[in-house]
Every structure is written in structure tokens, then in C-alpha cells.
Scaffold this motif. Sequence first.
Motif, PDB file in Angstrom:
ATOM      1  N   PRO A 129       7.114 -23.130  33.681  1.00  8.66           N
ATOM      2  CA  PRO A 129       6.146 -24.108  34.211  1.00  8.66           C
ATOM      3  C   PRO A 129       4.717 -23.818  33.775  1.00  8.66           C
ATOM      4  O   PRO A 129       3.927 -24.740  33.579  1.00  8.66           O
ATOM      5  N   LYS A 130       4.371 -22.541  33.615  1.00  7.56           N
ATOM      6  CA  LYS A 130       3.014 -22.189  33.185  1.00  7.56           C
ATOM      7  C   LYS A 130       2.785 -22.593  31.727  1.00  7.56           C
ATOM      8  O   LYS A 130       1.674 -22.990  31.344  1.00  7.56           O
ATOM      9  N   GLY A 131       3.819 -22.454  30.898  1.00  2.00           N
ATOM     10  CA  GLY A 131       3.707 -22.908  29.523  1.00  2.00           C
ATOM     11  C   GLY A 131       3.551 -24.411  29.457  1.00  2.00           C
ATOM     12  O   GLY A 131       2.718 -24.947  28.702  1.00  2.00           O
ATOM     13  N   LEU A 132       4.327 -25.114  30.244  1.00  2.00           N
ATOM     14  CA  LEU A 132       4.241 -26.567  30.318  1.00  2.00           C
ATOM     15  C   LEU A 132       2.840 -27.004  30.757  1.00  2.00           C
ATOM     16  O   LEU A 132       2.240 -27.922  30.170  1.00  2.00           O
ATOM     17  N   GLU A 133       2.342 -26.331  31.746  1.00  2.00           N
ATOM     18  CA  GLU A 133       1.012 -26.644  32.277  1.00  2.00           C
ATOM     19  C   GLU A 133      -0.060 -26.436  31.200  1.00  2.00           C
ATOM     20  O   GLU A 133      -0.963 -27.277  31.036  1.00  2.00           O
ATOM     21  N   TYR A 134       0.043 -25.327  30.465  1.00  2.00           N
ATOM     22  CA  TYR A 134      -0.968 -25.034  29.439  1.00  2.00           C
ATOM     23  C   TYR A 134      -1.019 -26.126  28.376  1.00  2.00           C
ATOM     24  O   TYR A 134      -2.096 -26.646  28.045  1.00  2.00           O
ATOM     25  N   TYR A 135       0.139 -26.502  27.833  1.00  2.00           N
ATOM     26  CA  TYR A 135       0.137 -27.499  26.759  1.00  2.00           C
ATOM     27  C   TYR A 135      -0.245 -28.886  27.276  1.00  2.00           C
ATOM     28  O   TYR A 135      -0.920 -29.650  26.568  1.00  2.00           O
ATOM     29  N   ASN A 136       0.145 -29.208  28.501  1.00  2.00           N
ATOM     30  CA  ASN A 136      -0.319 -30.472  29.089  1.00  2.00           C
ATOM     31  C   ASN A 136      -1.844 -30.481  29.222  1.00  2.00           C
ATOM     32  O   ASN A 136      -2.512 -31.469  28.904  1.00  2.00           O
ATOM     33  N   ASN A 137      -2.380 -29.352  29.662  1.00  2.00           N
ATOM     34  CA  ASN A 137      -3.832 -29.261  29.821  1.00  2.00           C
ATOM     35  C   ASN A 137      -4.550 -29.372  28.473  1.00  2.00           C
ATOM     36  O   ASN A 137      -5.582 -30.058  28.360  1.00  2.00           O
ATOM     37  N   LEU A 138      -4.014 -28.685  27.469  1.00  2.00           N
ATOM     38  CA  LEU A 138      -4.642 -28.728  26.140  1.00  2.00           C
ATOM     39  C   LEU A 138      -4.616 -30.147  25.574  1.00  2.00           C
ATOM     40  O   LEU A 138      -5.638 -30.660  25.075  1.00  2.00           O
ATOM     41  N   ILE A 139      -3.467 -30.783  25.668  1.00  2.00           N
ATOM     42  CA  ILE A 139      -3.334 -32.158  25.154  1.00  2.00           C
ATOM     43  C   ILE A 139      -4.266 -33.113  25.897  1.00  2.00           C
ATOM     44  O   ILE A 139      -4.954 -33.944  25.289  1.00  2.00           O
ATOM     45  N   ASP A 140      -4.310 -32.995  27.205  1.00  2.00           N
ATOM     46  CA  ASP A 140      -5.191 -33.865  28.000  1.00  2.00           C
ATOM     47  C   ASP A 140      -6.662 -33.636  27.644  1.00  2.00           C
ATOM     48  O   ASP A 140      -7.451 -34.587  27.567  1.00  2.00           O
ATOM     49  N   GLU A 141      -7.015 -32.383  27.429  1.00  2.00           N
ATOM     50  CA  GLU A 141      -8.403 -32.060  27.088  1.00  2.00           C
ATOM     51  C   GLU A 141      -8.783 -32.681  25.746  1.00  2.00           C
ATOM     52  O   GLU A 141      -9.883 -33.223  25.575  1.00  2.00           O
ATOM     53  N   LEU A 142      -7.872 -32.602  24.789  1.00  2.00           N
ATOM     54  CA  LEU A 142      -8.123 -33.200  23.475  1.00  2.00           C
ATOM     55  C   LEU A 142      -8.316 -34.707  23.597  1.00  2.00           C
ATOM     56  O   LEU A 142      -9.283 -35.273  23.069  1.00  2.00           O
ATOM     57  N   ILE A 143      -7.407 -35.353  24.288  1.00  2.00           N
ATOM     58  CA  ILE A 143      -7.461 -36.811  24.416  1.00  2.00           C
ATOM     59  C   ILE A 143      -8.725 -37.242  25.167  1.00  2.00           C
ATOM     60  O   ILE A 143      -9.360 -38.237  24.815  1.00  2.00           O
ATOM     61  N   MET A 144      -9.096 -36.475  26.176  1.00  2.00           N
ATOM     62  CA  MET A 144     -10.305 -36.789  26.931  1.00  2.00           C
ATOM     63  C   MET A 144     -11.542 -36.758  26.029  1.00  2.00           C
ATOM     64  O   MET A 144     -12.520 -37.467  26.267  1.00  2.00           O
ATOM     65  N   HIS A 145     -11.475 -35.942  24.965  1.00  2.00           N
ATOM     66  CA  HIS A 145     -12.594 -35.841  24.028  1.00  2.00           C
ATOM     67  C   HIS A 145     -12.394 -36.720  22.792  1.00  2.00           C
ATOM     68  O   HIS A 145     -13.125 -36.589  21.798  1.00  2.00           O
ATOM     69  N   GLY A 146     -11.381 -37.573  22.834  1.00  2.00           N
ATOM     70  CA  GLY A 146     -11.158 -38.487  21.723  1.00  2.00           C
ATOM     71  C   GLY A 146     -10.580 -37.843  20.487  1.00  2.00           C
ATOM     72  O   GLY A 146     -10.751 -38.358  19.369  1.00  2.00           O
ATOM     73  N   ILE A 147      -9.892 -36.729  20.659  1.00  2.00           N
ATOM     74  CA  ILE A 147      -9.310 -35.990  19.531  1.00  2.00           C
ATOM     75  C   ILE A 147      -7.792 -36.142  19.561  1.00  2.00           C
ATOM     76  O   ILE A 147      -7.160 -35.885  20.590  1.00  2.00           O
ATOM     77  N   GLN A 148      -7.217 -36.545  18.460  1.00  2.00           N
ATOM     78  CA  GLN A 148      -5.771 -36.747  18.392  1.00  2.00           C
ATOM     79  C   GLN A 148      -5.044 -35.398  18.356  1.00  2.00           C
ATOM     80  O   GLN A 148      -5.371 -34.543  17.530  1.00  2.00           O
ATOM     81  N   PRO A 149      -4.039 -35.194  19.217  1.00  2.00           N
ATOM     82  CA  PRO A 149      -3.223 -33.982  19.110  1.00  2.00           C
ATOM     83  C   PRO A 149      -2.117 -34.183  18.055  1.00  2.00           C
ATOM     84  O   PRO A 149      -1.351 -35.138  18.135  1.00  2.00           O
ATOM     85  N   HIS A 150      -2.092 -33.303  17.057  1.00  2.00           N
ATOM     86  CA  HIS A 150      -1.035 -33.289  16.038  1.00  2.00           C
ATOM     87  C   HIS A 150      -0.253 -32.005  16.256  1.00  2.00           C
ATOM     88  O   HIS A 150      -0.794 -30.904  16.058  1.00  2.00           O
TER      89      HIS A 150
END
Length: 711
Positions: A129-150
Motif C-alpha cells: 500500500p505504501k508503494g501504491l500511495e507513493y506512485y499515486n502521489n507522484l502521478i497526481d503531483e505531475l498532473i497538478m503541475h501540467g506535466i505528463q507522466p510517461h
Amino acid sequence: MATGELAGTRALVPSSSLFIVVFLLLGAVARDASALTRHDFPEGFVFGAGSSAFQVEGAAAEDGRKPSIWDTFTHQGYMPDGSNADVSSDQYHHYKEDVKLMYDMGLDAYRFSIAWPRLIPDGRGEINPKGLEYYNNLIDELIMHGIQPHVTIYHFDLPQALQDEYGGMLSPRFIEDYAAYAEVCFKNFGDRVKHWATFNQPNIEPIGGFDAGDRPPRRCSYPFGTNCTGGDSSTEPYIVAHHLLLAHASAVSIYRQKYQAIQGGQIGITLMVRWHEQYTDKTADAVAAIRMNEFHIGWFLHPLVHGNYPPVMRSRVGARLPSITASDSEKIRGSFDFIGINHYNVIFVQSIDTDDQKLRDYYVDAGVQGEHSVSFLVSWQGAESPETRFLYGYRLRFGLCGVDFTAAARTRYLKNSARWYSGFLRGGELRPEKSYATLSKLVAGLLAMAAGARALVPSPFIVVFLLLAAAARDASALTRHDFPEGFVFGAGTSAFQVEGAAAEDGRKPSIWDTFTHQGYSPGGAIADVSADQYHHYKEDVKLMYDMGLDAYRFSIAWPRLIPDGRGEINPKGLEYYNNLIDELIMHGIQPHVTMYHFDLPQALQDEYGGILSPRFIEDYTAYAEVCFKNFGDRVKHWVTVNEPNIEPIGGYDAGVQPPRRCSYPFGTNCTGGDSSTEPYIVAHHLLLAHASAVSIYRQKYQVIWMEGTRP
């Protein structure tokens, strides 16, 4: 890449909407470099930065993450500098800061990988769950800043649990476990991630990990690799690649059947694409270059497009190459919406006849030798990482943003490259006017230093060998005439790197021959033949002449001239260097000679410990005098020692270069040594040896040779 060239890629991309991301370092710029801006690229062209989980995340044992095969590899001491990635750039704790840096730079996209051992620590089964949380947070942070996650799903970091359980990628069980892991990624992140790469460079991992054995899981067989944990270099690389290809196809199939229509993303694979060219004009070398491209690129691209391995591989590898069944072929063919390309260099190859060779590996099957790299392309991490290119630890670092690895907080800072990139992304020119001013200051500074040095330098002749990493002003306007009169332009090599003929005409081993033959060079490379300048010096000098070089800086191989390090001069060595010098002068090229470039005769290392002993000073001085006496009538530019501030560190502190001396914890797997004292002793002896050689030259040769008479 021009717009027309981009359009030509549509045939390879089955998706209705063409999406192309290029991570660029423009080493050579077209047209008028200063006029090229972002607006010259097609509309929708995406610029970004990339990293991989193992290189930047850190937090290796935190929040449920378990080891990958790279954690095991680094903790066993196989990195050249003994480093590991336990903390690294610590993006796990600093992702918000890193995304803010990306946003400030104006990046469109961030390419990163998910760490399988963080998301599913045992490789299969329970999700962390902690790994899931980390990648969800990273992806959300990128999108919030208008950066596409690849997102790259797998970037070399196989869970160690799967390696221990069934041999990892060597087993077909890997395919099922990887597909299940990929589905976890699609299911949990696919609502926001629209660009997936199944694997990073699957055409490289089988070679490093299962042929040469210089990367995890360190499997190889003699003579293609040494110090391995087991393996078979003739079969295992092909088995591993086969399983990677099937795993890729399986993941793509799942994505297309269950997720793509709903999530609207694209999926592909990223290959390493070194381009191979012929080393000579011989037809055999031209064929070898084509063949090597098939082995290197076609290994994966041909089945992805046509459903089977390249015909040349099937012919030359034979039964050792796994067969692709009809059903697998159908699954593999067309299993991509895009092909990612990581391009670092161009390689020149020569053909060799390997038909009768019984012991075979990938390169023997390809029938090539002498991979001569001619140009390097680097554009990778947004933040600096250890394990740069997964081989060199913290010794070599690149990235747009620097990281202070000595600081507990892993302080970030923008490099000049980041500032340039940001300016370019905001519409600035590729090579702005400001860079000319920077270069002008550099040249002015060099000239000022030269003028200030005249009191110490009896001759006013100054030579500067330049690498213009940042070009000036309008590149097309800068000419040779912008440099001071008498400014010398040349090229340089060292004997061990280019001569070859390692055991010919009386030459004996250097410490670098011993080092490479013991398997400590990445990839198991040796220099027994190398570029073979020993036999091709006339051809090489002609190339220099055709290029218009003023000078050639080369080194004399001490173990070729005086094979035992002291005593008898080798007449064949003397003849070779006389011939090379004469050939250069005949073509109007100045010989600039380095007398010692790391290749200490092994005989002196064995006899008294080489540079660690003060006896080295006397033997080096005698060797230098042989050079002055025999070549000084034509050589007017001598360097005593190349980079004496580097050899003590690599050879006697970290122990990653010969003679491999170090002490824990500063180096590992050494033959002995004391990292706290020996580097200073060695540097001291090199300094004294330099001074002794200069003293002899000035006392006995400098004035005489300048007057044009023999001593």
C-alpha cells in the motif's frame, strides 16, 4: 528531426493519433544553430526529462520495499566505486520538490519507472500500500503541475525474490509474473497515465546480465565473462530476451483487451539503439555493420513488426535461438503503439570470421569486433543519480539538476544545462548569443593565464586542446580565424587505448593488460587488438592529414619501448615510434608526446609494487631519457605524466583501476592496500618522477634539440 522525417514514422505507429516524445541532446545542430527554436519542431512535440526508479528513488528499505537484483549487486560491491542506491537522490522523499523543479523548467513530460520491488515486493501477490500511495502521489503531483507522466513498467530492477525463487528472467514463469505486475500498474494508474513503456532497453539487459556478466544477476561463461555466479553466455542471453519479448506482448495484450479503450492510453517499448557503421571501406565490414544492427535493434524490432527474429540471427545462432511459435508470433507482431529510442552513440565495427569458433556468444554470433564509439549522446535524468548508465556509481553524474550527495537533505540545484533547456522550452534559441560571451571569457582567461605563465615558461609556445562543449554565438560565424595566431588544433589518444598488438614484437604486459584480462573492464573488454594503430598508423595519420589537424597527441607505451620497465630497449618498439613520428612530420603534423599514460609495465608492479615504491622515480626517469634521446630531435612537445591526479584515486583509493589497491570501506574486492595513505604516496612519487624527468630534459636535451643538433 525534420517534420518530414517524423511523418515517415507513421507506418510504424498503428495508433490513430501519432504521439512522439524525443529526449534530446543536440550534439550537432542543423542549419543556422542560433536560429533553431522550439517553434521549429512540429506542433504537439513533447520535451521532457527522464529517470529510473533505482537510480533516483532511494528509500531502498523503507515502507515495505524489498531488494531488487541491483540492490544485491551493489551491496556485494560490484560497483566500481563500491556505491549503492540506498538513498541516492532520495526522490521518494523529495518528489514534490523535484516536480516543482520540472515545472519551473517548463517540461512537458517526465519519464520515470515504477519499482516492481516497491509496488509488489515479493514480485507476485500482495500489493504494497505504501508503494501504491507513493506512485499515486507522484502521478497526481505531475498532473497538478501540467506535466505528463510517461511510465516505464520495468527498468532493470527485478525483485530479488523472483531471482532467488526460479532464476528470474531465465524462467518462463517470469512472463506470467511480469504480466500480473503490469496489470496492477494499468489498473491503479491508467486513469491518469496515458503513455506506457513495458520495458527499458530489453536488448541490453540480456548482454550485461547473462553474456558479459558485468551487470546483475552476473551470469556468464568463460571466455566471454569472468567472476560470474554461473551461466552460459552462448544460450542464456537469447532465452532471457525471448522471455522479455513474450512478457512485453503479454502485457500489451492485457492492456489492449481490458484497459486501453477505457483509459485511452498508448503502450510501447523502449529500445537501446546504438547505430553501427563499417570501420573500413571493405565490403565485409559494411555487411558486418548491417548484421550488427540486426542483432542489436532487429533482435526486438523485427519480431515486433514481422513476428519473428531477423533471418540473419536465425541463421547464425541456430538452435540456440528460441523459436517463436505461430501463436506467439501473432501476439508479438504489432504489439506496440510506439517504439521508444534511447540513443547514446554510433559504433564502428569490423567483420571477423567466426564460423569455425566453437565457443560462441552474442558478439561471436554477430561476427564483429572492435566496437569503436565515435560520438556520445547524453540526455537523461532530471536529477543526478548514482549508477549513471547503471555502471559507474557516483563517479560519473549527469542530469539537468544537480544533487549534493554529501548533504543529508540531498540539496537540489539547477545546472547550466537546466537553465539553457528552460530557456529553449520557453522559445529561446538553441545556442543563444550569451554562450558566445561565455566562450570569449574562457578564451580570454586562457590567454591571460598563458601570459601570466611566461615568467615560468621559457618558451612562449602555448598549446590548448579544446573540447567545445558549448558552442559560441552563431556557430556558423565562428571560424579558426577567431582564435589567436599560432593556436594549435589537434586530436589525442593513448597507447593502451588504440595501439593493440599487445603481445607482438617484444611488448610485454602493462598493469592495464593484467586488469582487463582479469575481467575487471566493463563488458570484459580487453585491448589486445583495440583500434590496431600499431599496424594502421599510416592510415590514421592520413586521416589526420585529411582532417587538417595541426597536431597529434599520443603516448608512448613504456612496456613496448622498455618491456621490463628498465634495462634493454626493444628495437621493434623504437622502430614503431620512430616511424609514427616520421609519418606525422612528413604530413606536417606536430607530434605531442605523453611519456606515461597509466600503462605501467607489469614487471615493475610485480617487482617492487610499482608507483608505491620510490624506485619508480629512478626507473621512470631512465625511461623518459630514452624517449628524449631517441625522439627529441623531432618531438618538441613533451608531457611527462597524463592525469597524475586521477591515477592515485582510481588505483589506490577506490581500487576501480589497476593495480586495484584499496581498503574498506572506500573500495572493495581489492588485492590489498590502504586507501588512507597510498594515494598520497603514489601522487608524491609521480610528482618527483615528473620533476626528475624535467630536470634531465632541461640539463641535457632542451637547449641542444632547440639548436637542432644531436646530444
